[in-house]
Design an enzyme around this catalytic site. Structure first.
Site, mmCIF file in Angstrom:
data_model
loop_
_atom_site.group_PDB
_atom_site.id
_atom_site.type_symbol
_atom_site.label_atom_id
_atom_site.label_comp_id
_atom_site.label_asym_id
_atom_site.label_seq_id
_atom_site.Cartn_x
_atom_site.Cartn_y
_atom_site.Cartn_z
ATOM 1 N N SER A 78 0.849 -1.184 0.000
ATOM 2 C CA SER A 78 0.000 0.000 0.000
ATOM 3 C C SER A 78 0.891 1.242 0.000
ATOM 4 O O SER A 78 1.995 1.242 -0.535
ATOM 5 C CB SER A 78 -0.933 -0.034 1.204
ATOM 6 O OG SER A 78 -1.797 1.079 1.204
ATOM 7 N N TYR B 233 -3.351 8.430 -7.281
ATOM 8 C CA TYR B 233 -2.575 7.299 -6.758
ATOM 9 C C TYR B 233 -2.915 7.010 -5.296
ATOM 10 O O TYR B 233 -3.254 5.866 -4.953
ATOM 11 C CB TYR B 233 -1.075 7.533 -6.934
ATOM 12 C CG TYR B 233 -0.231 6.520 -6.201
ATOM 13 C CD1 TYR B 233 -0.092 5.223 -6.688
ATOM 14 C CD2 TYR B 233 0.423 6.851 -5.005
ATOM 15 C CE1 TYR B 233 0.669 4.287 -6.012
ATOM 16 C CE2 TYR B 233 1.184 5.910 -4.327
ATOM 17 C CZ TYR B 233 1.309 4.626 -4.832
ATOM 18 O OH TYR B 233 2.052 3.700 -4.150
ATOM 19 N N LYS C 185 -4.829 3.604 -3.603
ATOM 20 C CA LYS C 185 -4.336 2.799 -2.492
ATOM 21 C C LYS C 185 -5.349 2.762 -1.343
ATOM 22 O O LYS C 185 -5.472 1.749 -0.637
ATOM 23 C CB LYS C 185 -2.995 3.342 -2.000
ATOM 24 C CG LYS C 185 -1.853 3.102 -2.983
ATOM 25 C CD LYS C 185 -1.638 1.615 -3.238
ATOM 26 C CE LYS C 185 -0.396 1.350 -4.075
ATOM 27 N NZ LYS C 185 -0.165 -0.097 -4.312
#
Length: 330
Positions: free
Chosen positions: A173, A207, A211
């Protein structure tokens, strides 16, 4: 960016980056078969090097480019002195569902066991691109990553039964998941449909948002399969800000902090290996600095469980179209 990006969180980030000490991995992988995705560069490559150094019987380096993967494999072989045949390079491209399914089918057919799946591969696209049925960050970092996990889990559960061991599924992650809000959570049209609306997309935060969505999915997986009744440990980890290829599409707002604060790829890879070595106590847990830690409040605050369930339910609808009945693999 929102989320937990307050002064205390930022100070903790700086202290961890500059002064945090990450232990060099020492846990043995003797006799184990390990799959590392995105393993031809950066964190995946250095994690592969650690895993082979620690005695893995077989390492599958899953790479989009087999040419680059073969070069990476030679680098690991030369630095570790491992036995010939220890490392195999298999093609897999997370931007293609067919590629993911073909890779997983090969795992099922050709591997006797899978002790670790280290789901490291990801992208950080700052410009809008469309891949399969989603914006590219969402396809690669969320949908294909969960698809791969569900397709490989039956082999991991079989490994647990046949070899009296407990395999580990580790998702890589990012702490940036804690630094964004998630306005799409309440979208009437659906979370993924909202994320796939180009007119609303904030690519500067895409992004970390991807995650965050991945983390919701992982937490729901483990809430449905608690550790006492499940033979595979599933965890998710934060490698921190590292010198890696991930930010090659990013601008100066990422490049400059990475230059000033970034860990080396070898140091960051230690966090991946810590996840891959995680015992049952890490099942469903977020790991930071190689230990279990609290994730961002977006994952734990009131209403988070509802969002988590919604993410999972919508994701299963999407995946059922890609591979009917894949949810049953969990």
């Amino acid at each position: 960016m929102g989320g937990d990006a307050g002064s205390l969180s930022f100070l903790r980030f700086i202290c961890n980056q500059l002064f945090g000490r990450l232990p060099v991995p020492t846990t043995s992988f003797e006799g184990k078969t390990v799959i590392v995705t995105g393993s031809n560069v950066g964190l995946g490559l250095e994690a592969s090097r650690h895993i082979v150094r620690l005695g893995a019987a077989k390492l599958i380096m899953a790479c989009r480019s087999t040419g680059k993967g073969e070069a990476a494999a030679r680098s690991v072989e030369e630095s570790t002195g491992c036995a010939p045949g220890t490392i195999e390079v298999w093609p897999m491209d997370l931007s293609s569902y067919d590629s993911v399914k073909a890779f997983a089918a090969r795992v099922t057919q050709e591997l006797d066991r899978v002790d670790v799946l280290l789901a490291n591969a990801a992208v950080a696209m700052m410009q809008w691109e469309w891949t399969e049925d989603n914006e590219t960050n969402i396809t690669v970092n969320v949908v294909s990553t969960i698809l791969l996990a569900l397709l490989v889990l039956p082999k991991m559960k079989d490994t647990a039964t046949r070899y009296n061991t407990r395999p580990t599924l580790t998702f890589v992650s990012s702490e940036t998941h804690a630094m964004v809000d998630f306005p799409d959570a309440g979208a009437s049209e659906g979370i993924f449909q909202s994320l796939n609306d180009r007119s609303k997309a904030d690519m500067a935060t895409r992004y970390p948002t991807s995650k965050l969505v991945l983390n919701f999915a992982v937490r729901e997986m483990t809430s449905r399969r608690p550790r006492e009744a499940y033979p595979v440990t599933i965890n998710y980890i934060n490698p921190g800000l590292c010198q890696s290829e991930l930010s090659r599409h990013a601008g100066l707002e990422v490049t400059i902090p990475k230059m000033l604060l970034g860990r080396t790829t070898e140091q960051g890879a230690r966090t991946l290996v810590a996840g891959a070595c995680g015992g049952p106590e890490t099942h469903g847990q977020y790991m930071d600095m190689c230990v279990v830690a609290e994730p961002g409040t977006m994952l734990t605050r009131p209403g988070a469980e509802e969002t988590q369930t919604r993410v999972w339910d919508e994701l299963m609808v999407k995946l059922d179209e890609v591979e009917p009945g894949v949810f049953g693999n969990l």
